[in-house]
Design a protein around this motif. Structure first.
Motif, short mmCIF file in Angstrom:
data_model
loop_
_atom_site.label_atom_id
_atom_site.label_comp_id
_atom_site.label_asym_id
_atom_site.label_seq_id
_atom_site.Cartn_x
_atom_site.Cartn_y
_atom_site.Cartn_z
N GLY B 89 10.93 2.96 8.68
CA GLY B 89 10.56 4.42 8.07
C GLY B 89 10.86 4.15 6.51
O GLY B 89 10.22 4.67 5.82
N LYS B 90 11.99 3.36 6.20
CA LYS B 90 12.09 3.15 4.71
C LYS B 90 10.91 2.52 4.09
O LYS B 90 10.69 2.99 2.94
CB LYS B 90 13.45 2.50 4.58
N PHE B 91 10.35 1.56 4.57
CA PHE B 91 9.40 0.73 4.01
C PHE B 91 7.89 1.74 4.03
O PHE B 91 7.32 1.70 2.85
CB PHE B 91 9.00 -0.50 4.94
N ALA B 92 7.72 2.37 5.01
CA ALA B 92 6.59 3.53 5.03
C ALA B 92 6.92 4.52 3.93
O ALA B 92 5.86 4.82 3.12
CB ALA B 92 6.64 4.29 6.40
N ASP B 93 7.85 4.89 3.47
CA ASP B 93 8.28 5.70 2.48
C ASP B 93 8.47 5.27 1.03
O ASP B 93 7.58 5.68 0.35
CB ASP B 93 9.98 6.24 2.50
N SER B 94 8.71 4.04 1.08
CA SER B 94 8.56 3.29 -0.15
C SER B 94 7.30 3.17 -0.68
O SER B 94 7.03 3.18 -1.70
CB SER B 94 9.45 1.87 -0.19
N CYS B 95 6.31 2.70 0.32
CA CYS B 95 5.03 2.48 -0.06
C CYS B 95 4.51 3.61 -0.53
O CYS B 95 3.51 3.76 -1.52
CB CYS B 95 4.03 2.14 1.34
N ARG B 96 4.48 4.90 0.16
CA ARG B 96 3.95 6.15 -0.32
C ARG B 96 4.69 6.59 -1.71
O ARG B 96 3.81 7.08 -2.18
CB ARG B 96 4.14 7.21 0.71
N LYS B 97 5.86 6.17 -2.01
CA LYS B 97 6.36 6.71 -3.29
C LYS B 97 5.55 6.02 -4.19
O LYS B 97 5.48 6.32 -5.35
CB LYS B 97 7.74 6.15 -3.32
N GLU B 98 5.04 4.48 -4.16
CA GLU B 98 4.41 3.98 -5.04
C GLU B 98 3.04 4.24 -5.00
O GLU B 98 2.13 3.50 -5.59
CB GLU B 98 4.48 2.28 -4.60
N GLY B 99 2.51 5.20 -4.09
CA GLY B 99 1.08 5.74 -4.14
C GLY B 99 0.35 4.81 -3.55
O GLY B 99 -0.92 4.75 -3.72
N ILE B 100 1.03 4.01 -2.51
CA ILE B 100 0.10 2.99 -1.75
C ILE B 100 0.14 3.92 -0.15
O ILE B 100 1.07 3.99 0.30
CB ILE B 100 0.82 1.71 -1.71
#
Lengths: 70, 449
Positions: B89-100
């Motif tokens: 979940g942390k990875f999914a969140d990090s991607c989205r925070k970077e606009g990916i």
């Protein structure tokens, strides 16, 4: 004298005994790790660890000698 | 619109995802560790980046490194494949925070389904049958032994954060439970950083049957029928097929509609799978996988749906292009996982593949990670390929599979091909009596003779 051999190709994840230690038959000597699986290598007979041929992180092939027990 | 995807994975599944991207005219970026620099998938992508040493924590699980490559390559989306960061979940969140765009469900859903105790309780509330067991985590050995009295042995002791067959054990008595509790606690703390455990009644003579789901961002959910994945060793699947010949049409319908209903309740989006244990009378929730699964090809073969394409379209915010009635299951498909391992002891067998020849044919599909002179490294999962066949019915599919396996040639390392041949030649397998204890009951005793 007994040559304790690796039964799988992989990395030495843990060495449990020290040179000179006395081990019982069935006691874990090292733990090999390969492809997310850990395989303990047990002494096949009781005796003293005369020589440890591997260290943690070493790569061993199936059949390589891990330790000599006498 | 997604124009460029980074595939945050390796091996056969990276190759599989890149293939669909090419078909959709989407550019691809591969990542690889030092151990994978000669892997075929690396050359398939338009761009490729070395991300670190073989150790997974420094490469395929290194979120910061993968995100920095994604930004450098200016990708629109990341496909996580299966394993590694796919259910993080942390990875999914990090991607989205970077606009990916992260190709998968929300981090909230990933985290809820990743915690087996939470998932069990959510599914129960959503009307999905669960296996009789403890309501939450057991507090101690004493607590476990007390609760075991109500459930009755045999019992499965499971780690809440477990996966891949690690962190679960079957126990038959208080003594066994006590012993398993300690070792399981240590193991799950070491592997998953969480020692929470719960108990479930062991379901005897069970089949592992799972429902493939697709859900878009607008509340539309469909199922793509079931997969039967009961043939396993070390709690990992070896042979998977679709459809299951064990369940009745009525059970099939019921399982499908309950899975769809559950996906709606939890707000699921993307491709996902609900796994069930099924016995003669009932089916029970086992777990939900919030990602693409290894065995997705058998579903693609019988429905004609490209699941990776569907994942990408959903991530692009498109509505599902079909409704439930338009999804038709046709024929029978079987997949076998080719493992680099000893076919008797199931010990890994990494090393140099001196020669490899794949069977080819109209009804044969190869998903592979290997070539001639390819070295299978000891760092990752032993699966080196998948062979998928399709027939008009199960009997024909098995016969095509047998012929294909006889022509599958891998030299230099040991593989489980002899094991698969032995199993598919077994009359009990051919009769469809594929319970999850098949390997212990009908394979190991035969070869040890």
């Amino acid at each position: 004298m007994q040559e304790l051999k690796a039964n799988m190709t992989g990395n030495v994840w843990k060495v449990i005994v020290n040179q000179g230690d006395k081990v019982e038959e069935g006691q874990e000597v090292v733990i090999l790790e390969s492809m997310k699986m850990e395989i303990p290598i047990e002494a096949e007979a009781s005796g003293n660890i005369k020589e440890l041929k591997v260290g943690e992180g070493d790569f061993v092939n199936d059949g390589d000698v891990i330790a000599i027990i006498e | 619109m997604i124009n460029k995807i980074l595939v945050a994975n390796r091996g056969e599944i990276a190759a599989r995802i890149i293939r669909t991207c090419k078909m959709l005219d989407i550019k691809t970026v591969a990542i690889y560790s030092e151990a994978d620099k000669d892997s075929p998938y690396v050359k398939m992508a338009e761009e490729s980046f070395l991300i670190g040493p073989p150790n997974v924590n420094e490469s395929y699980l290194n979120i910061n490194k993968i995100l920095s490559v994604a930004k450098e390559a200016k990708v629109d989306a990341i496909h996580p494949g299966y394993g590694f960061l796919s259910e993080n979940g942390k990875f999914a969140d990090s991607c989205r925070k970077e606009g990916i765009i992260f190709i998968g469900p929300s981090s909230k859903v990933i985290e809820k389904m990743g915690d087996k105790i939470v998932a069990r309780s959510i599914m129960k509330d959503a009307g999905v049958p669960v296996i009789p067991g403890t309501e939450g985590a057991v507090a101690s050995v004493e607590d476990a032994i007390n609760l075991a009295k109500e459930i009755n042995y045999p019992i499965m002791l499971k780690a809440s954060a477990g996966g891949g067959g690690i962190g679960m054990e079957v126990v038959h008595s208080d003594e066994e439970l006590e012993k398993a509790f300690e070792s399981n606690l240590k193991k799950s703390q070491r592997f998953f950083g969480d020692g929470s455990m719960f108990l479930e009644k062991k379901i005897e003579n069970a089949h592992h049957i799972e429902i493939q789901l697709l859900a878009d961002n607008f509340g539309n959910v469909v199922h793509l029928y079931e997969r039967e994945c009961s043939i396993q060793r070390r709690n990992q699947k070896v042979i998977e097929e679709a459809p299951s010949i064990f369940i009745s049409e009525e059970t099939r319908k019921k399982m499908g509609s309950i899975a769809v209903q559950a996906a709606k309740v939890i707000g699921y989006t993307g491709a996902g799978t609900i796994e069930f244990l099924v016995d003669e009378e009932n089916f029970y929730f086992l777990e939900m996988n919030t990602r693409l699964q290894v065995e997705h090809p058998v579903t693609e073969e019988i429905t004609g749906v490209d699941i990776v394409e569907a994942q990408i379209k959903i991530a692009e915010n498109k509505t599902l292009p079909f409704n439930q009635d338009e999804i038709v299951s046709e024929g029978h498909s079987v997949e076998v996982r080719i493992y680099a391992e000893d076919p008797v002891r199931f010990f890994p067998s990494p090393g140099l593949i001196t020669k490899v020849e794949f069977p080819e044919g109209e009804s044969i599909r190869n998903e592979t990670a290997i070539t001639n002179n390819y070295t299978v490294s000891p760092y990752y999962d032993p699966m080196i390929g998948k062979l998928i066949v399709k027939g008009s019915d199960r009997k024909q599919a098995i016969s095509i599979l047998k012929d294909a396996l006889m022509r599958y040639n891998i030299e230099g390392i040991k593989t489980n091909i002899p094991m698969i041949l032995e199993i598919i030649n077994n009359e009990i397998f051919q009769a469809g009596q594929t319970t999850t204890d098949f390997v212990e009951k009908h394979y190991l005793p035969v070869i040890k003779k």
